[in-house]
Scaffold this motif. Structure first.
Motif, PDB file in Angstrom:
ATOM      1  N   VAL A 163       0.967  -0.994  -0.199  1.00 29.32           N
ATOM      2  CA  VAL A 163       0.013   0.049   0.113  1.00 29.32           C
ATOM      3  C   VAL A 163       0.761   0.938  -0.161  1.00 29.32           C
ATOM      4  O   VAL A 163       1.793   1.294   0.912  1.00 29.32           O
ATOM      5  CB  VAL A 163      -0.858  -0.103   1.253  1.00 29.32           C
ATOM      6  N   ALA A 164       0.715   1.987  -1.100  1.00 32.80           N
ATOM      7  CA  ALA A 164       1.224   3.334  -1.213  1.00 32.80           C
ATOM      8  C   ALA A 164       0.842   4.293  -0.212  1.00 32.80           C
ATOM      9  O   ALA A 164      -0.417   4.539  -0.142  1.00 32.80           O
ATOM     10  CB  ALA A 164       1.550   3.803  -2.515  1.00 32.80           C
ATOM     11  N   VAL A 165       1.640   4.817   0.766  1.00 26.51           N
ATOM     12  CA  VAL A 165       1.254   5.937   1.611  1.00 26.51           C
ATOM     13  C   VAL A 165       2.394   6.884   1.785  1.00 26.51           C
ATOM     14  O   VAL A 165       3.612   6.591   1.963  1.00 26.51           O
ATOM     15  CB  VAL A 165       0.976   5.263   2.832  1.00 26.51           C
ATOM     16  N   ASP A 166       1.802   8.294   1.875  1.00 19.55           N
ATOM     17  CA  ASP A 166       2.867   9.436   1.971  1.00 19.55           C
ATOM     18  C   ASP A 166       3.685   9.235   3.278  1.00 19.55           C
ATOM     19  O   ASP A 166       2.905   9.038   4.240  1.00 19.55           O
ATOM     20  CB  ASP A 166       2.250  10.724   2.034  1.00 19.55           C
ATOM     21  N   GLY A 171      -1.163  10.316  10.546  1.00 16.04           N
ATOM     22  CA  GLY A 171      -2.277  10.036  10.610  1.00 16.04           C
ATOM     23  C   GLY A 171      -2.777   8.630   9.958  1.00 16.04           C
ATOM     24  O   GLY A 171      -3.358   7.710  10.338  1.00 16.04           O
ATOM     25  N   TYR A 172      -2.360   8.866   8.492  1.00 20.50           N
ATOM     26  CA  TYR A 172      -2.827   7.665   7.644  1.00 20.50           C
ATOM     27  C   TYR A 172      -1.796   6.393   7.654  1.00 20.50           C
ATOM     28  O   TYR A 172      -2.393   5.404   7.780  1.00 20.50           O
ATOM     29  CB  TYR A 172      -2.966   8.245   6.019  1.00 20.50           C
ATOM     30  N   ARG A 217      -5.405   7.491   0.766  1.00 18.46           N
ATOM     31  CA  ARG A 217      -5.646   8.561   0.806  1.00 18.46           C
ATOM     32  C   ARG A 217      -6.911   9.258   1.310  1.00 18.46           C
ATOM     33  O   ARG A 217      -7.646   8.679   1.418  1.00 18.46           O
ATOM     34  CB  ARG A 217      -5.585   9.572  -0.859  1.00 18.46           C
ATOM     35  N   GLY A 218      -7.126  10.689   1.680  1.00 16.89           N
ATOM     36  CA  GLY A 218      -8.171  11.071   2.478  1.00 16.89           C
ATOM     37  C   GLY A 218      -9.484  10.911   1.737  1.00 16.89           C
ATOM     38  O   GLY A 218      -9.252  11.219   0.370  1.00 16.89           O
TER      39      GLY A 218
END
Length: 299
Positions: A163-166, A171-172, A217-218
């Protein structure tokens, strides 16, 4: 979520004029005479008639630049409209100041800006130095390329995937870790593999090049990407995996300002303006039912 309350503070803000070497734009100030909300502001801000508000126009539909322009004065979005509406209620000009995102909280501490109104998540770690007047609820939403999400009918199907996440999105990343522990591990499924990226553009690139199976993403933003920005290219997977309040950040030393902003937001809720802005930007389902501070009522 609990009912809102009024907060009374006693700090005095020293607000500097806009500029500070960064991009800014202003909204016109309404008259402040006989305005009880204006009277709640710290003396320095009331005297200057100005609020310097940190805002980055890089996150549609909250704040972004229309296609074809780099002029930050033309930014638009829910955050932009709401910040200006709060300024109208308070009887002051709103100057939108663009900085590096990591600089916003330090800039609150030094007085270079008065508020941050830029889709900032209200996290416990940030509450050590700032208070948040919460104004919507984000949900970390899993998504992928439309032609590759057929195998992910629910969020739990993402277990074991990359899973790509910043990398900067605390928070995410926390929500993804909790989901992996509480859902994947609890069901005997392999853990989610986190692939950290440098911002949303990089995350989308990792998806397109097959290095990531899924992105997160949000919900407010990825819905805009799916429906408006790149229709047909991406698809959502299940429902958001958590709920995180998003707030207008104020220095913990500026209680008067915090209380004035909370009162202005409450007034916008009561007169229907807040709901109208939510409807305008397709965000009605994530609006807050009442004003909260740091995720909860103050009294």
């Amino acid at each position: 979520m609990r009912k809102s309350a009024m907060w009374v503070g006693a700090a005095v803000v020293v607000a500097l004029l806009a500029g500070c070497g960064s991009d800014a734009d202003e909204s016109a100030a309404p008259s402040s005479s006989d305005n009880p909300l204006n009277a709640m502001l710290p003396d320095a801000i009331r005297a200057s008639g100005r609020l310097n508000v940190g805002n980055s126009p890089v996150y549609p539909p909250m704040s972004y630049l229309p296609e074809g322009t780099e002029d930050k004065e033309k930014r638009q979005g829910f955050d932009v409209d709401l910040a200006r509406a709060i300024g109208d209620k308070l009887g002051v000009k709103v100057t939108l100041v663009t900085q590096e995102y990591e600089q916003y909280i330090p800039s609150l501490a030094t007085g270079r800006i008065d508020l941050v109104h830029s889709a900032m998540q209200d996290l416990e770690s940030r509450r050590e130095t700032v208070d948040f007047v919460d104004y919507y609820t984000t949900g970390p939403q899993l998504f992928g390329l439309a032609d590759k999400v057929g195998g992910f009918s629910t969020e739990a199907d993402v277990c074991g995937q990359k899973v790509a996440v910043d990398s900067g999105d605390t928070g995410y990343r926390n929500a993804l870790s909790e989901f992996s522990k509480n859902v994947c591990a609890a069901a005997g499924k392999p853990a989610i593999q986190e692939l950290t990226t440098n911002g949303t553009a990089d995350a989308l690139l990792q998806l397109e090049q097959g290095r990531a199976d899924v992105g997160i993403r949000g919900a407010e933003s990825i819905r805009y990407v799916v429906n408006e920005q790149s229709p047909g290219k991406y698809a959502l997977i299940g429902k958001p995996i958590a709920e995180i309040p998003v707030g207008i950040a104020v220095s913990k030393k500026q209680n008067e300002l915090r209380d004035a902003v909370a009162a202005a937001l409450k007034a916008l809720m009561e007169d229907g303006s807040y709901a109208k802005l939510g409807e305008k930007w397709g965000l009605s389902d994530i609006l807050r039912p009442a004003v909260t501070i740091n995720g909860q009522s103050a009294g």
